[in-house]
Design an enzyme around this catalytic site. Structure first.
Site, PDB file in Angstrom:
ATOM      1  N   TYR A 166      11.894 -30.505  31.021  1.00  0.00           N
ATOM      2  CA  TYR A 166      12.488 -29.483  30.155  1.00  0.00           C
ATOM      3  C   TYR A 166      13.891 -29.101  30.612  1.00  0.00           C
ATOM      4  CZ  TYR A 166       8.171 -28.352  27.646  1.00  0.00           C
ATOM      5  OH  TYR A 166       7.064 -28.382  26.842  1.00  0.00           O
ATOM      6  N   LYS A 216       1.213 -37.956  37.718  1.00  0.00           N
ATOM      7  CA  LYS A 216       1.213 -39.353  37.254  1.00  0.00           C
ATOM      8  C   LYS A 216       1.795 -40.182  38.400  1.00  0.00           C
ATOM      9  CE  LYS A 216       0.707 -42.546  33.996  1.00  0.00           C
ATOM     10  NZ  LYS A 216      -0.607 -43.011  33.493  1.00  0.00           N
ATOM     11  N   ASP A 248      -3.545 -38.617  32.565  1.00  0.00           N
ATOM     12  CA  ASP A 248      -4.270 -39.201  31.428  1.00  0.00           C
ATOM     13  C   ASP A 248      -5.780 -39.023  31.601  1.00  0.00           C
ATOM     14  OD1 ASP A 248      -3.999 -40.935  33.571  1.00  0.00           O
ATOM     15  OD2 ASP A 248      -3.551 -42.722  32.390  1.00  0.00           O
ATOM     16  N   ASP A 272       2.021 -28.167  29.410  1.00  0.00           N
ATOM     17  CA  ASP A 272       2.173 -27.808  28.001  1.00  0.00           C
ATOM     18  C   ASP A 272       1.113 -28.522  27.169  1.00  0.00           C
ATOM     19  OD1 ASP A 272       3.413 -26.763  25.652  1.00  0.00           O
ATOM     20  OD2 ASP A 272       4.385 -28.707  25.350  1.00  0.00           O
ATOM     21  N   ASP A 276      -2.724 -26.971  25.327  1.00  0.00           N
ATOM     22  CA  ASP A 276      -3.085 -26.979  23.899  1.00  0.00           C
ATOM     23  C   ASP A 276      -4.434 -27.677  23.732  1.00  0.00           C
ATOM     24  OD1 ASP A 276      -0.705 -25.693  23.128  1.00  0.00           O
ATOM     25  OD2 ASP A 276      -0.392 -27.020  21.418  1.00  0.00           O
TER      26      ASP A 276
END
Ligand code: NAD
Ligand code: IPM
Ligand code: MN
Length: 386
Positions: A166, A216, A248, A272, A276
């Site tokens: 970001y 990751k 993942d 983020d 969700d």
């Protein structure tokens, strides 16, 4: 939400904000930034609830309100003005609605509503975003997942909030002879990873003492750095169990065995996306509160920003369909973490619990319920029960 689940860890003792106005221990300055879409609709309902808290517990909340996001672009040409940051710094906490909407969505626009929330987080140094996920037993059937998978879910995601993709530079788009290009930069420093990991471990100490660090590391250099530092920080908390999971796989485990998680700590963008996804464990985005905390001021107090994790929901704006509970529960987090008002926070959470238990539902968690109510009614029902 369990009352003791979210007490600030020592490094994040936001109760210090209580000393902000020593002459008036029960007076707190709160900055309201309703924003766009359903932001103002849900914020309004949280104020109803806070008003009951003032009466019942004898506090005074002094509010100031500022335009941010698209509403600020329309009025001032920018999503976030310096004055708003100054006011946030002079307040014990910020209650933030949501920003964004189709009106400001032109990909070529020089300013975007989202600059407001990103600017607040960065300029206020709010590096730790706490996103708790707890399933209300009465809502087990509202989720798209099977009740037996959801039973016992009580986790919290600590999302790193001021670094990563970001904010890394370069971040730009440009044109070349061979077509358009774009770049974002995923960069983390040791300090950035370290401090957010400390928050996770300290929080875990007050819970089930399990931290899952998500990265990751099999592909990304920043992922390897993240894992290395999480491991080092973990050694300072021998009483807390640390596991590492690739992002993942974590996305998969979140729907396969969500009850096995306690504290998840991860970088900005993974946090983020995963939250969700985790919202659907709780049944709806409208059930997910959050707190953004960070550095302390020199006098020991800290600023906290409290917002639901959902956005401005343009598809339901103005229809009184928005679920205000995420915003109301965010206000409860503010009471606990920024104002040091534990009993008051617990009173709000208990009121939300009983409204749900009594069967009242906004459409997003409505299912087959015969008690479907609108945004305003839901806010009033909670307020009445405080
Ligand atoms: P969204 O979270 O606004 O909506 C996603 C879906 O969830 C929609 O179907 C919406 O109706 C539903 N939903 C969200 N909140 C709800 C609530 N309280 N009650 C009932 N249903 C709810 O995400 P989006 O549609 O992808 O984004 C819309 C805009 O919001 C975009 O401009 C985005 O950038 C912005 N956004 C802002 C924030 C923020 O201000 N912090 C967060 C996320 C998205
Ligand atoms: C969130 C939102 C924001 C984010 C957007 C609006 C910038 O999706 O708070 O989850 O990506 O952090
Ligand atoms: Mn998001």
């Amino acid at each position: 939400m369990r009352a003791d689940a979210l007490r600030p860890p020592p490094a994040l003792d936001w109760g210090a904000a209580r000393a902000y106005d020593p002459a008036h221990m029960a007076t707190f300055r709160i900055l309201l930034t309703p924003g766009d879409g359903i932001g103002p609709e849900v914020l309004e309902e949280s104020l109803k609830v806070l008003s009951r808290i003032e009466k019942r517990f004898g506090h005074e909340f002094q509010y100031e309100e500022e335009l941010i996001g698209g509403a600020s672009i329309d009025r001032h040409g920018v999503a976030l003005r310096g004055e708003v940051i100054d006011k946030a710094k002079a307040s014990a906490a910020v209650l933030f609605g949501a920003v964004g909407g189709p009106k400001w969505d032109d990909p070529k626009a020089a300013v975007r509503p989202e600059d407001a929330i990103l600017g607040m987080r960065k300029q206020l140094g709010l590096f730790a975003n706490l996103r708790p996920v707890k399933i209300h037993p009465a809502l087990l059937d509202e989720s798209t997942l099977k009740p037996e998978v959801l039973s016992g879910v009580d986790l919290i995601v600590i999302r790193e909030l001021t670094g990563g993709l970001y904010f890394g530079r370069p971040q730009k788009r440009w044109e070349t002879a061979r077509g358009r290009q774009g770049v974002d930069t995923l960069r983390y420093s040791e300090k950035e990873v370290e401090r957010v990991c400390h928050v996770a471990f300290q929080l875990a100490r007050q819970r089930k003492k399990r931290v899952t660090s998500v990265d990751k590391a099999n592909v990304l250099r920043t992922g390897q750095l993240w894992r290395e530092i999480a491991t080092e920080v973990g050694k300072q908390y021998p009483d807390v169990t640390l596991e590492h999971i690739l992002v993942d796989a974590c996305a998969m485990y979140l729907v396969r065995r969500p009850a096995s998680f306690d504290v998840i700590v991860t970088e900005n963008m993974f946090g983020d996306i995963l939250t969700d996804e985790a919202a659907m464990l709780a049944g709806s985005m409208g059930m997910m509160p959050s707190a953004s905390l960070g550095k302390r001021r020199k006098d020991g107090t800290g600023i906290g920003l409290y917002e639901p994790i959902h956005g401005s929901a343009p598809d339901i704006t103005g229809q009184k369909k928005a679920n205000p509970l995420a915003m109301i529960l965010s206000a409860a987090m503010m009471l606990r973490l920024s104002l040091g008002l534990e009993a008051e926070a617990a009173a709000v959470e208990a009121a939300v619990d009983s409204v749900i238990k009594e069967g009242y539902r906004t459409p997003d968690i409505g299912g087959a319920s015969s008690h479907v109510v609108d945004t305003v009614k839901m806010g009033s029902l909670v307020a009445e029960r405080v």
